[in-house]
Design an enzyme around this catalytic site. Structure first.
Site, PDB file in Angstrom:
ATOM      1  N   GLU A  69      95.066 142.421  12.728  1.00 23.40           N
ATOM      2  CA  GLU A  69      95.670 141.658  13.825  1.00 23.40           C
ATOM      3  C   GLU A  69      95.200 142.103  15.214  1.00 23.40           C
ATOM      4  O   GLU A  69      96.003 142.571  16.041  1.00 23.40           O
ATOM      5  CB  GLU A  69      97.192 141.758  13.736  1.00 23.40           C
ATOM      6  CG  GLU A  69      97.745 141.198  12.443  1.00 23.40           C
ATOM      7  CD  GLU A  69      99.262 141.091  12.429  1.00 23.40           C
ATOM      8  OE1 GLU A  69      99.931 141.763  13.246  1.00 23.40           O
ATOM      9  OE2 GLU A  69      99.771 140.326  11.597  1.00 23.40           O
ATOM     10  N   GLU A 101      99.047 139.087   4.538  1.00 25.96           N
ATOM     11  CA  GLU A 101     100.471 139.399   4.774  1.00 25.96           C
ATOM     12  C   GLU A 101     101.272 138.096   4.842  1.00 25.96           C
ATOM     13  O   GLU A 101     100.808 137.100   5.398  1.00 25.96           O
ATOM     14  CB  GLU A 101     100.696 140.121   6.116  1.00 25.96           C
ATOM     15  CG  GLU A 101     100.262 141.554   6.145  1.00 25.96           C
ATOM     16  CD  GLU A 101     100.516 142.227   7.497  1.00 25.96           C
ATOM     17  OE1 GLU A 101     101.500 141.861   8.189  1.00 25.96           O
ATOM     18  OE2 GLU A 101      99.721 143.101   7.853  1.00 25.96           O
TER      19      GLU A 101
HETATM   20  C1  GAL Z   1     102.577 142.300  10.986  1.00 26.39           C
HETATM   21  C2  GAL Z   1     102.002 143.699  10.896  1.00 26.39           C
HETATM   22  C3  GAL Z   1     102.658 144.567   9.860  1.00 26.39           C
HETATM   23  C4  GAL Z   1     104.154 144.363   9.756  1.00 26.39           C
HETATM   24  C5  GAL Z   1     104.492 142.895   9.730  1.00 26.39           C
HETATM   25  C6  GAL Z   1     105.982 142.582   9.623  1.00 26.39           C
HETATM   26  O1  GAL Z   1     102.287 141.736  12.210  1.00 26.39           O
HETATM   27  O2  GAL Z   1     100.630 143.642  10.591  1.00 26.39           O
HETATM   28  O3  GAL Z   1     102.302 145.897  10.121  1.00 26.39           O
HETATM   29  O4  GAL Z   1     104.814 145.085  10.704  1.00 26.39           O
HETATM   30  O5  GAL Z   1     103.967 142.263  10.871  1.00 26.39           O
HETATM   31  O6  GAL Z   1     106.594 142.276  10.786  1.00 26.39           O
END
Ligand code: GAL
Length: 431
Positions: free
Chosen positions: A163, A341
């Site tokens: 990100e 994710e």
């Molecule tokens: C993403 C991040 C993760 C985790 C996730 C949940 O943006 O890459 O590390 O925190 O959000 O909020």
């Protein structure tokens, strides 16, 4: 969409969960986050990562869980500050540790996806100006090279940077992550350095792991950004602008090799073009965007949660349709896509289950419509340190009791296990 129909996923689909070193390992004292979280007022619930989930010591136990769930893949990250605790000094003990971690996955039949940078920086780098210092490009490339030559035989899937746009925004515009800056000029420098570092890391990883299976990309957070008042031309304009800057700019740059406006004027960056073999998509939510004269520092863009919508614990809209929209939009890059994710911050596991079902339905819909999606990593395996929100947020399929480090799989973990094992989603499993 027939709600009752079993949805089959493509053969060989990767099913797993994602974590990041600082959020789960514990004891990462030598990075900028540790220093940041120990300052007053930086973490919403007043907690610090401390031992986090102690995964640094308990990875075997956690990978036993992963194996028991029947996942065939797992995304994790390396902690740069452990591997290179001082500038130019690489720790063979820590490299050996991560070798054991990766071998622990392989011995259980689990394919690793390895991230090199997931928000944290070694303290020595932070003290030198972090990602604003142009030398970071050389430092990151050197770190990538050491890691790829030491661990390359154990890794096919690499994520150079997690990100990059979120990192830049939170750390250099919002100022709520270290170094806590609010300077748009710094943000532009940081984005450019992240791009250059990614590009060079892409090449050194391929040089170190020349096998045909090696695949390198980034994990790109995509947030659907819709105009709050679609009838207003100003809101539509800022929605388009923020979508371009937040969602597309970085991906376009690593495809075309050019620095587009507003950071560049289309100039070429050496070795940057076509530096992704796959697209990693992190999808969580949508935000509504409106034109706001009071936000000149943010290009007059204000983002809000849609009034009255269903949200998670972080007040993020639950918007499964956006997952489909994001995936369909990524088709234009003609690269394989891995969902690196997707998940829901909530103490309510029934909500997590419906979030999971509704998002996987949209994922399947996108695949049926031609999106070349090859894997899905749920965020997260276990509850963990959720950055400026602290330890209190619950994003795990498995609950963690931080006092005892006991793990307790939630019902959602077992439903997801059935999906991973069957490579299909049967809506009856959610009843
Ligand atoms: C993403 C991040 C993760 C985790 C996730 C949940 O943006 O890459 O590390 O925190 O959000 O909020």
């Amino acid at each position: 969409m027939n709600a009752g129909k079993t949805l089959e996923f493509p053969k060989g689909f990767l099913w797993g969960t994602a974590t990041a070193a600082h959020q789960v390992e514990g004891g990462n004292r030598n990075n900028d986050w540790w220093e940041w979280e120990h300052r007053r007022g930086t973490i919403a619930d007043g907690t610090t990562s401390e031992s986090a989930c102690d995964q640094y010591n308990r990875y075997n136990e956690d990978f036993d869980l992963v194996k028991g769930f029947g996942h065939n893949a797992h995304r994790l990250s390396l902690e740069w500050s452990r591997i290179e605790p001082k500038e130019g000094v690489f720790s063979s003990a820590e490299l050996a540790h991560y070798r054991r971690v990766l071998e622990a996955l392989h011995s259980r039949g689990i394919e690793p996806m390895l991230t090199l940078h997931h928000f944290t920086n070694p303290l020595w780098l932070a003290k030198m100006g972090g990602w604003e210092n142009p030398r970071v490009v050389e430092y990151f490339t050197r770190y990538a090279k050491v890691v790829a030559s030491e661990l390359g035989s154990l890794v096919r899937f690499w994520v150079t940077i997690n990100e990059p746009t979120v990192y830049t925004y939170m750390s250099y515009i919002q100022g709520v992550w270290p170094p806590g800056a609010k300077r748009i000029r710094s943000a532009a420098i940081v984005m450019t350095n992240l791009l250059r570092a990614h590009a060079l890391a892409y090449h050194v990883i391929h040089e170190a792991s020349p096998g045909p299976g090696c695949s390198v990309g980034i994990a790109k957070h995509i947030r659907i950004l819709d105009p709050l008042r679609p009838g207003r031309v100003c809101d539509r304009a800022v929605a388009r602008l923020s979508d371009f800057v937040f969602n597309r700019w970085f991906l376009d740059a690593i495809e075309t090799g050019r620095l587009a406006w507003p950071i560049g004027m289309g100039q070429k960056v050496q070795l940057l073009s076509a530096t992704q073999d796959f697209i990693g998509l992190n999808y969580y939510t949508r935000e509504m965007t409106r034109f706001s004269l009071s936000k000149p520092q943010r290009l007059f863009i204000e983002n809000l949660t849609r009034p009255g919508c269903a949200t998670n614990d972080l007040r993020w809209e639950i918007y499964p349709e956006g997952f489909y929209r994001a995936l369909m939009d990524l088709k234009k890059y003609a690269r394989p896509i891995y969902v690196t994710e997707n998940g829901c911050a909530t103490p309510d596991d029934a909500l997590r289950r419906s979030y999971l079902r509704d998002h996987l339905v949209q994922l399947h819909r996108a695949i049926s419509a031609g999106a070349d999606v090859r894997g899905y990593f749920h965020w997260s395996l276990i509850d963990n340190f959720e950055w400026a929100e602290g330890l209190g947020r619950k994003l795990g399929l498995v609950a963690v009791d931080y006092a005892t480090q006991a793990r307790a799989p939630r019902p959602s973990a077992w439903v997801y296990a059935k999906i991973a094992q069957g490579n299909k989603l049967d809506p009856a499993w959610f009843e």
